[in-house]
Design a protein around this motif. Structure first.
Motif, PDB file in Angstrom:
ATOM      1  N   ARG A  17       0.848  -1.193   0.000  1.00  0.00           N
ATOM      2  CA  ARG A  17       0.000   0.000   0.000  1.00  0.00           C
ATOM      3  C   ARG A  17       0.888   1.250   0.000  1.00  0.00           C
ATOM      4  O   ARG A  17       1.780   1.380   0.845  1.00  0.00           O
ATOM      5  N   ASP A  23      -7.723   2.570   4.506  1.00  0.00           N
ATOM      6  CA  ASP A  23      -8.392   1.280   4.373  1.00  0.00           C
ATOM      7  C   ASP A  23      -9.607   1.354   3.446  1.00  0.00           C
ATOM      8  O   ASP A  23      -9.861   0.424   2.678  1.00  0.00           O
ATOM      9  N   ILE A  26      -8.492   1.179  -0.165  1.00  0.00           N
ATOM     10  CA  ILE A  26      -8.063  -0.181  -0.512  1.00  0.00           C
ATOM     11  C   ILE A  26      -9.276  -1.079  -0.683  1.00  0.00           C
ATOM     12  O   ILE A  26      -9.374  -1.859  -1.631  1.00  0.00           O
ATOM     13  N   VAL A 121      -3.499   4.630  -6.281  1.00  0.00           N
ATOM     14  CA  VAL A 121      -2.405   3.827  -5.716  1.00  0.00           C
ATOM     15  C   VAL A 121      -1.241   3.648  -6.697  1.00  0.00           C
ATOM     16  O   VAL A 121      -0.527   2.643  -6.637  1.00  0.00           O
ATOM     17  N   LEU A 127      -4.024  -4.928  -4.269  1.00  0.00           N
ATOM     18  CA  LEU A 127      -3.539  -4.561  -2.941  1.00  0.00           C
ATOM     19  C   LEU A 127      -4.393  -5.192  -1.838  1.00  0.00           C
ATOM     20  O   LEU A 127      -3.855  -5.644  -0.823  1.00  0.00           O
ATOM     21  N   GLU A 131      -2.850  -7.746   0.918  1.00  0.00           N
ATOM     22  CA  GLU A 131      -2.971  -7.546   2.357  1.00  0.00           C
ATOM     23  C   GLU A 131      -3.689  -8.724   3.015  1.00  0.00           C
ATOM     24  O   GLU A 131      -3.334  -9.140   4.124  1.00  0.00           O
TER      25      GLU A 131
END
Length: 157
Positions: A17, A23, A26, A121, A127, A131
């Motif tokens: 990230r 958050d 994402i 991003v 991503l 994660e």
């Protein structure tokens, strides 16, 4: 078996990230990626439809020839005239539907997904999945590595 170099036990830079990305961003990009995957799956189904319809038309042609050979000429000619080579949608065979989908909806979808990733991003992909992998894998365990081993470093299992 543990990883030989613990410093290598993390995602590559393309799957980290960027600084300052929250958050919610994402998660939104993950949902956009998920939607694009569904579009790609639908494309596969459209190609299956294309292939199956083509196969049906070729089999139909064989059936017409067999009906004709069996002496059912009038029936064979009716089926041939009305069905063999018929458009599946007004003015279109399935290849034209596939092309319209690819060049229209799918192309626009892919373009906007790319624009969103580029703006938010730096173009990085997956991503949310990267994660998730970091959260779910067993760190330090063989077959749970963050990324592929370098060539020539594969150990015994």
């Amino acid at each position: 078996m543990s990883i030989e170099n613990p410093a290598d036990d993390g995602p590559d830079a393309a799957h980290l990230r960027p600084s300052g990305v929250d958050d919610a961003t994402i998660a939104a990009l993950g949902k956009l990626s998920e939607a694009l995957e569904v579009v790609e799956q639908a494309r596969g189904q459209l190609y299956a439809f294309h292939r199956l319809t083509g196969r049906a038309d070729l089999s139909l042609g064989d059936a017409v020839e067999q009906l004709r050979a069996a002496g059912h000429v009038e029936l064979a000619e009716g089926i041939e005239r009305e069905l063999v080579g018929r458009n599946v949608i007004e003015g279109r065979w399935t290849f034209q539907i596939v092309e319209d989908y690819d060049d229209g909806y799918r192309a626009a979808f892919r373009q906007w997904e790319q624009i969103a990733r580029d703006q938010l991003v730096g173009g990085r992909r997956h991503l949310a999945e990267a994660e998730m992998k970091e959260q779910r894998r067993t760190h330090g365990a063989r077959h749970h590595e963050a990324r592929p081993r370098e060539a020539g470093t594969a150990g015994a299992d």
